[in-house]
Design a protein around this motif. Structure first.
Motif, PDB file in Angstrom:
ATOM      1  N   GLU A  89       0.730   9.763 -13.993  1.00 49.11           N
ATOM      2  CA  GLU A  89       1.404   9.566 -12.707  1.00 49.11           C
ATOM      3  C   GLU A  89       0.440   9.761 -11.545  1.00 49.11           C
ATOM      4  OE1 GLU A  89       4.590   8.675 -11.830  1.00 49.11           O
ATOM      5  OE2 GLU A  89       4.956   8.242 -13.931  1.00 49.11           O
ATOM      6  N   GLN A  90      -0.376  10.809 -11.622  1.00 47.74           N
ATOM      7  CA  GLN A  90      -1.315  11.084 -10.535  1.00 47.74           C
ATOM      8  C   GLN A  90      -2.425  10.041 -10.468  1.00 47.74           C
ATOM      9  OE1 GLN A  90      -2.357  15.238 -11.041  1.00 47.74           O
ATOM     10  NE2 GLN A  90      -0.415  15.895 -10.155  1.00 47.74           N
ATOM     11  N   LEU A  91      -2.870   9.543 -11.616  1.00 48.07           N
ATOM     12  CA  LEU A  91      -3.866   8.473 -11.630  1.00 48.07           C
ATOM     13  C   LEU A  91      -3.285   7.210 -11.001  1.00 48.07           C
ATOM     14  CD1 LEU A  91      -5.254   8.952 -15.242  1.00 48.07           C
ATOM     15  CD2 LEU A  91      -6.493   9.435 -13.119  1.00 48.07           C
ATOM     16  N   ALA A  92      -2.074   6.844 -11.378  1.00 46.27           N
ATOM     17  CA  ALA A  92      -1.430   5.655 -10.822  1.00 46.27           C
ATOM     18  C   ALA A  92      -1.251   5.798  -9.320  1.00 46.27           C
ATOM     19  CB  ALA A  92      -0.082   5.420 -11.510  1.00 46.27           C
ATOM     20  N   GLY A  93      -0.815   6.955  -8.887  1.00 45.61           N
ATOM     21  CA  GLY A  93      -0.648   7.195  -7.453  1.00 45.61           C
ATOM     22  C   GLY A  93      -1.948   7.043  -6.692  1.00 45.61           C
ATOM     23  N   ARG A  94      -3.024   7.539  -7.273  1.00 43.16           N
ATOM     24  CA  ARG A  94      -4.327   7.441  -6.593  1.00 43.16           C
ATOM     25  C   ARG A  94      -4.799   5.990  -6.509  1.00 43.16           C
ATOM     26  NH1 ARG A  94      -6.744  10.457  -2.906  1.00 43.16           N
ATOM     27  NH2 ARG A  94      -8.988  10.536  -3.152  1.00 43.16           N
ATOM     28  N   LEU A  95      -4.555   5.205  -7.563  1.00 49.29           N
ATOM     29  CA  LEU A  95      -4.937   3.791  -7.511  1.00 49.29           C
ATOM     30  C   LEU A  95      -4.189   3.081  -6.390  1.00 49.29           C
ATOM     31  CD1 LEU A  95      -5.067   2.848 -11.320  1.00 49.29           C
ATOM     32  CD2 LEU A  95      -6.966   3.506  -9.818  1.00 49.29           C
ATOM     33  N   VAL A  96      -2.915   3.408  -6.227  1.00 52.59           N
ATOM     34  CA  VAL A  96      -2.136   2.823  -5.133  1.00 52.59           C
ATOM     35  C   VAL A  96      -2.698   3.268  -3.784  1.00 52.59           C
ATOM     36  CG1 VAL A  96       0.140   2.795  -4.019  1.00 52.59           C
ATOM     37  CG2 VAL A  96      -0.047   2.545  -6.503  1.00 52.59           C
ATOM     38  N   GLN A  97      -3.026   4.543  -3.656  1.00 59.35           N
ATOM     39  CA  GLN A  97      -3.607   5.050  -2.414  1.00 59.35           C
ATOM     40  C   GLN A  97      -4.913   4.342  -2.077  1.00 59.35           C
ATOM     41  OE1 GLN A  97      -4.052   9.259  -3.059  1.00 59.35           O
ATOM     42  NE2 GLN A  97      -1.850   9.646  -2.948  1.00 59.35           N
ATOM     43  N   ARG A  98      -5.621   3.894  -3.088  1.00 59.72           N
ATOM     44  CA  ARG A  98      -6.897   3.191  -2.888  1.00 59.72           C
ATOM     45  C   ARG A  98      -6.711   1.682  -2.710  1.00 59.72           C
ATOM     46  NH1 ARG A  98      -9.700   6.955  -0.839  1.00 59.72           N
ATOM     47  NH2 ARG A  98     -10.417   8.568  -2.240  1.00 59.72           N
ATOM     48  N   GLY A  99      -5.454   1.235  -2.594  1.00 60.96           N
ATOM     49  CA  GLY A  99      -5.197  -0.150  -2.251  1.00 60.96           C
ATOM     50  C   GLY A  99      -4.938  -1.101  -3.407  1.00 60.96           C
ATOM     51  N   LEU A 100      -4.772  -0.593  -4.614  1.00 66.15           N
ATOM     52  CA  LEU A 100      -4.515  -1.460  -5.766  1.00 66.15           C
ATOM     53  C   LEU A 100      -3.021  -1.586  -6.026  1.00 66.15           C
ATOM     54  CD1 LEU A 100      -7.302  -0.171  -8.149  1.00 66.15           C
ATOM     55  CD2 LEU A 100      -7.234  -2.360  -6.968  1.00 66.15           C
ATOM     56  N   ARG A 101      -2.641  -2.706  -6.612  1.00 61.97           N
ATOM     57  CA  ARG A 101      -1.265  -2.902  -7.069  1.00 61.97           C
ATOM     58  C   ARG A 101      -1.154  -2.297  -8.455  1.00 61.97           C
ATOM     59  NH1 ARG A 101       0.310  -8.821  -7.330  1.00 61.97           N
ATOM     60  NH2 ARG A 101       1.992  -7.880  -8.527  1.00 61.97           N
ATOM     61  N   VAL A 102      -0.229  -1.385  -8.629  1.00 64.76           N
ATOM     62  CA  VAL A 102       0.021  -0.777  -9.931  1.00 64.76           C
ATOM     63  C   VAL A 102       1.428  -1.179 -10.347  1.00 64.76           C
ATOM     64  CG1 VAL A 102       0.288   1.389 -11.207  1.00 64.76           C
ATOM     65  CG2 VAL A 102      -1.547   1.149  -9.519  1.00 64.76           C
ATOM     66  N   THR A 103       1.533  -1.810 -11.506  1.00 64.33           N
ATOM     67  CA  THR A 103       2.836  -2.205 -12.029  1.00 64.33           C
ATOM     68  C   THR A 103       3.464  -1.002 -12.720  1.00 64.33           C
ATOM     69  OG1 THR A 103       2.115  -4.482 -12.345  1.00 64.33           O
ATOM     70  CG2 THR A 103       4.033  -3.770 -13.597  1.00 64.33           C
ATOM     71  N   GLU A 104       4.671  -0.680 -12.309  1.00 67.58           N
ATOM     72  CA  GLU A 104       5.397   0.445 -12.897  1.00 67.58           C
ATOM     73  C   GLU A 104       5.913   0.024 -14.263  1.00 67.58           C
ATOM     74  OE1 GLU A 104       6.593   3.933 -13.610  1.00 67.58           O
ATOM     75  OE2 GLU A 104       5.924   3.683 -11.553  1.00 67.58           O
ATOM     76  N   LEU A 105       5.374   0.587 -15.310  1.00 70.24           N
ATOM     77  CA  LEU A 105       5.727   0.196 -16.669  1.00 70.24           C
ATOM     78  C   LEU A 105       7.166   0.541 -17.025  1.00 70.24           C
ATOM     79  CD1 LEU A 105       2.493   1.135 -18.600  1.00 70.24           C
ATOM     80  CD2 LEU A 105       3.264  -1.121 -17.923  1.00 70.24           C
ATOM     81  N   ARG A 106       7.696   1.596 -16.471  1.00 71.37           N
ATOM     82  CA  ARG A 106       9.062   1.982 -16.806  1.00 71.37           C
ATOM     83  C   ARG A 106      10.078   0.965 -16.302  1.00 71.37           C
ATOM     84  NH1 ARG A 106       8.205   8.032 -15.005  1.00 71.37           N
ATOM     85  NH2 ARG A 106       6.865   6.867 -13.665  1.00 71.37           N
TER      86      ARG A 106
END
Length: 184
Positions: A89-106
């Motif tokens: 969760e924290q890794l995904a959040g950081r990628l979003v903070q850095r401007g990347l699109r993260v697809t929520e797998l759930r």
């Protein structure tokens, strides 16, 4: 006279070795004993730093999604813990903070979730999942528990199961980390 200088050198050397030996137990207590475990591990800072380290290794397209799987136990790749899910969760959040699109797998119907385990993605399945989700990369990871630390290994896996970036780090064992490991 030469014999006297030799004796003085031996006495000085013995005194230096004794002082060093007396100082070492204090250092050992500081790093491994009660003082080391009194400060809680900053999980967010450690995990955000790991995500940043991955992003420094490879340029990713901010318009193409990245998937993040649950970080799993090294010896039981089909199991995780609250710690593994929190790290993801924290890794995904950081990628979003850095401007990347993260697809929520759930939110995706194409991936099965195991109750209490999270979205388990192994690197050998990463290409299939990435293709199905139109993702440029999948972030997968493992952790191994040791008495003094939890060792985490992360990989960004792209097309052809190519490892695009990798980062390893350790989370010192404290009461919070131990509690997250115990929880399912």
């Amino acid at each position: 006279m030469t014999q006297r200088i030799g004796i003085q050198r031996r006495v000085l050397l013995a005194a230096a070795l004794t002082a060093s030996a007396l100082a070492l137990p204090g250092c050992a207590r500081y790093y491994y004993g009660a003082a080391a475990s009194s400060d809680p591990v900053d999980l967010m800072a450690s995990n955000h730093g790991a995500a940043d380290a991955l992003l420094l290794q490879v340029p990713l397209d901010p318009d193409t999604p990245v998937l993040v799987g649950t970080v799993v136990q090294l010896d039981r790749l089909d199991e995780s813990s609250r710690l593994g899910r929190l790290v993801a969760e924290q890794l995904a959040g950081r990628l979003v903070q850095r401007g990347l699109r993260v697809t929520e797998l759930r939110m995706r119907e194409t991936l099965a979730m195991r109750p209490g385990q999270g979205e388990l993605l192994l690197s050998r399945h990463a290409q299939e999942v990435a293709r199905a989700q139109a993702a440029q990369a999948v972030l997968v990871g493992t952790y191994a528990v040791a008495p003094q630390a939890v060792y985490v290994s992360l990989k960004l896996v792209g097309a052809g199961n190519a490892v695009l970036a990798a980062h390893d780090y350790a989370l010192p064992m404290d009461a919070n980390v131990r509690g997250l490991l115990a929880g399912r």
